[in-house]
Design a protein around this motif. Structure first.
Motif, PDB file in Angstrom:
ATOM      1  N   ASP A  36       0.846  -1.185   0.000  1.00 31.68           N
ATOM      2  CA  ASP A  36       0.000   0.000   0.000  1.00 31.68           C
ATOM      3  C   ASP A  36       0.894   1.253   0.000  1.00 31.68           C
ATOM      4  O   ASP A  36       1.523   1.560   1.011  1.00 31.68           O
ATOM      5  N   THR A  78       1.700   5.280  -2.340  1.00 31.32           N
ATOM      6  CA  THR A  78       1.449   6.144  -3.494  1.00 31.32           C
ATOM      7  C   THR A  78       2.799   6.728  -3.895  1.00 31.32           C
ATOM      8  O   THR A  78       3.748   6.688  -3.105  1.00 31.32           O
ATOM      9  N   HIS A  79       2.876   7.264  -5.102  1.00 30.74           N
ATOM     10  CA  HIS A  79       4.179   7.783  -5.518  1.00 30.74           C
ATOM     11  C   HIS A  79       4.040   8.991  -6.442  1.00 30.74           C
ATOM     12  O   HIS A  79       2.988   9.237  -7.027  1.00 30.74           O
ATOM     13  N   GLU A  80       5.135   9.759  -6.502  1.00 31.71           N
ATOM     14  CA  GLU A  80       5.256  10.887  -7.434  1.00 31.71           C
ATOM     15  C   GLU A  80       6.636  10.782  -8.060  1.00 31.71           C
ATOM     16  O   GLU A  80       7.566  10.272  -7.433  1.00 31.71           O
ATOM     17  N   SER A  91       4.163   6.185   2.186  1.00 30.25           N
ATOM     18  CA  SER A  91       3.470   5.023   2.739  1.00 30.25           C
ATOM     19  C   SER A  91       3.531   5.044   4.255  1.00 30.25           C
ATOM     20  O   SER A  91       4.398   5.672   4.852  1.00 30.25           O
ATOM     21  N   ARG A 109       2.665  17.109  -3.561  1.00 24.66           N
ATOM     22  CA  ARG A 109       1.541  16.240  -3.902  1.00 24.66           C
ATOM     23  C   ARG A 109       0.347  17.049  -4.404  1.00 24.66           C
ATOM     24  O   ARG A 109      -0.394  16.629  -5.269  1.00 24.66           O
TER      25      ARG A 109
END
Ligand SMILES: Nc1ncnc2c1ncn2[C@@H]1O[C@H](COP(=O)(O)OP(=O)(O)OP(=O)(O)O)[C@@H](O)[C@H]1O
Ligand SMILES: [Mg+2]
Length: 305
Positions: free
Chosen positions: A252, A254-256, A266, A297
Motif C-alpha cells: 500500500d 502512493t508515488h510521485e 506510505s 503532492r
C-alpha cells in the motif's frame, strides 16, 4: 467574523495591471496563533500580508484586522501591528538604537518610554551590546534581529513577519525561532511567510499553502502531512521507474516522480524499506514526511525553486 479572529479575509484579490497576484483568498487568523503562508517565489505571499498591514490596498474582497476594515481604519490597525518586511530596510545613517527611536516616533511614543523599550528589546534580541554601532556593520542575522526589535517597539498585538530568517545561518535562525516562540507565549498573534519547512513546522499552528495567487490547502502542519504524505517518505533515485514500482507490487503506497527521483509515500515503511534495499543500482533516502511533500503532492511543484 469568526470568534477570536484577529484577521478575517474574504475573497481578497490584488491586481497589478493585468497581473492578478492574489486571486481571491479567504482565511481567518485566530488570536494568539501563528499562521504561516508558504509557497514558491511569486505565489503572492508578500502581497497577501501587505494587504493585512495596510501597505497595499485590496483590489476587491473584504479584509478586517482587529474588527476594523483595512480600507477605512488603517491608522488604527497600523498602531496595533508590528511588521518585519521581506527586505531589510534599516536606516543606514543611524546607529542601532537610533533606528528604534526614530521608528518609535511614528507611533507617538514618548521619548523616555521609547528609550526604555528600545533597551529592553535590544536585550531580548541579544544585540544590546551593539546599540551604538552603525547598522551596516551588523551581520545579516543581527540586522534581522534589529528589525524584529523595531517591529516590537509599539508593543503590537499582531506581529507580521515576511521571511524572518531567509539567508541566515542555522544558529541565527534558531535564536530567532526561540524569541518568536517566547513572544507567542506572551500572547502575540503572528503571521509569517517562509520557504523553510522546518520554520513552519516549528512555529506555525496553521499554514496556508499558496500557489499562483491561490490558497491550495490550509491546516495544521502535522494534519496536512499525515493526510497527504503519510508518516515517511522514500526518495529513490533510479533511471527506470518500472522495476522500482514492480518491486513494491502488492504494498500500500502512493508515488510521485520528479526528475530522476521517485517519491514513495506510505505508512508501511519497514516492508517497503526491506524490498528497496534488495535492489541493485538504486540510491534510497528514507526520511519523515514534511510540508514540502504535501505541497508537491498538491501542486506537482516544489516549494523552493
Ligand atoms: N508592486 C508590484 N507591482 C507589480 N507586480 C508586483 C508587485 N508586487 C508583486 N508583484 C508581482 O506579484 C506576484 C506575487 O509577488 P509576491 O511578492 O507577493 O510573491 P511572494 O510569494 O512573496 O514571492 P517570494 O517568495 O519571491 O517573496 C509576482 O508575480 C510579482 O512579480
Ligand atoms: Mg515575498
Amino acid at each position: 467574523m469568526a470568534e477570536h479572529a484577529v484577521v478575517t479575509a474574504q475573497n481578497i484579490t490584488k491586481s497589478f495591471g493585468s497581473l492578478e497576484a492574489v486571486k481571491g483568498i479567504s482565511f481567518d487568523v485566530h488570536q494568539k496563533e501563528c499562521y504561516g503562508f508558504l509557497g514558491p517565489n511569486g505565489a503572492g505571499k508578500t502581497t497577501a500580508i501587505r494587504m493585512i498591514y495596510c501597505y497595499t490596498p485590496l483590489s476587491s474582497g473584504s479584509l478586517n484586522v482587529f474588527g476594523s476594515d483595512v480600507s477605512r481604519d488603517s491608522r488604527k490597525i497600523k498602531s496595533m501591528v508590528g511588521v518585519v518586511p521581506q527586505n531589510n530596510n534599516l536606516d543606514p545613517d543611524l546607529n542601532v538604537i537610533e533606528n528604534l527611536l526614530v521608528y518609535s516616533r511614528y507611533f507617538d511614543i514618548p521619548r523616555d518610554v521609547a528609550e526604555h523599550r528600545a533597551r529592553q528589546l535590544l536585550q531580548f534580541l541579544s544585540i544590546d551590546e551593539r546599540r551604538k554601532e552603525q547598522v551596516e556593520l551588523l551581520s545579516g542575522g543581527m540586522q534581522r534581529r534589529l528589525i524584529i526589535a523595531r517591529a516590537l517597539i509599539n508593543e503590537p498585538k499582531l506581529l507580521i513577519l515576511d521571511e524572518p530568517t531567509t539567508g541566515l545561518d542555522p544558529q541565527a535562525r534558531h535564536l530567532i525561532w526561540q524569541r518568536l516562540r517566547e513572544l507567542k507565549t506572551q500572547g502575540v498573534t503572528m503571521i509569517l511567510t517562509t520557504h523553510y519547512m522546518e520554520e513552519a513546522q516549528q512555529l506555525c499552528d496553521r499554514v496556508a499553502l499558496m500557489d499562483s495567487g491561490r490558497i491550495v490547502e490550509e491546516g495544521r502542519p502535522q494534519e496536512l502531512i499525515s493526510r497527504y504524505a503519510g508518516k515517511e517518505v522514500f526518495q529513490v533515485r533510479r533511471i527506470d521507474v518500472k522495476p522500482v514500482l514492480s518491486m513494491l507490487d502488492g504494498l500500500d503506497f502512493t508515488h510521485e516522480i520528479a526528475g530522476d527521483t521517485i517519491f514513495i509515500y506510505s505508512d508501511n515503511s519497514p516492508e517497503i524499506g526491506k524490498r528497496l534495499i534488495g535492489m541493485d543500482n538504486v540510491e534510497v533516502l528514507h526520511r519523515p514526511a514534511n510540508l514540502e511533500d504535501v505541497f508537491f503532492r498538491l501542486t506537482g511543484k516544489e516549494l523552493v525553486d
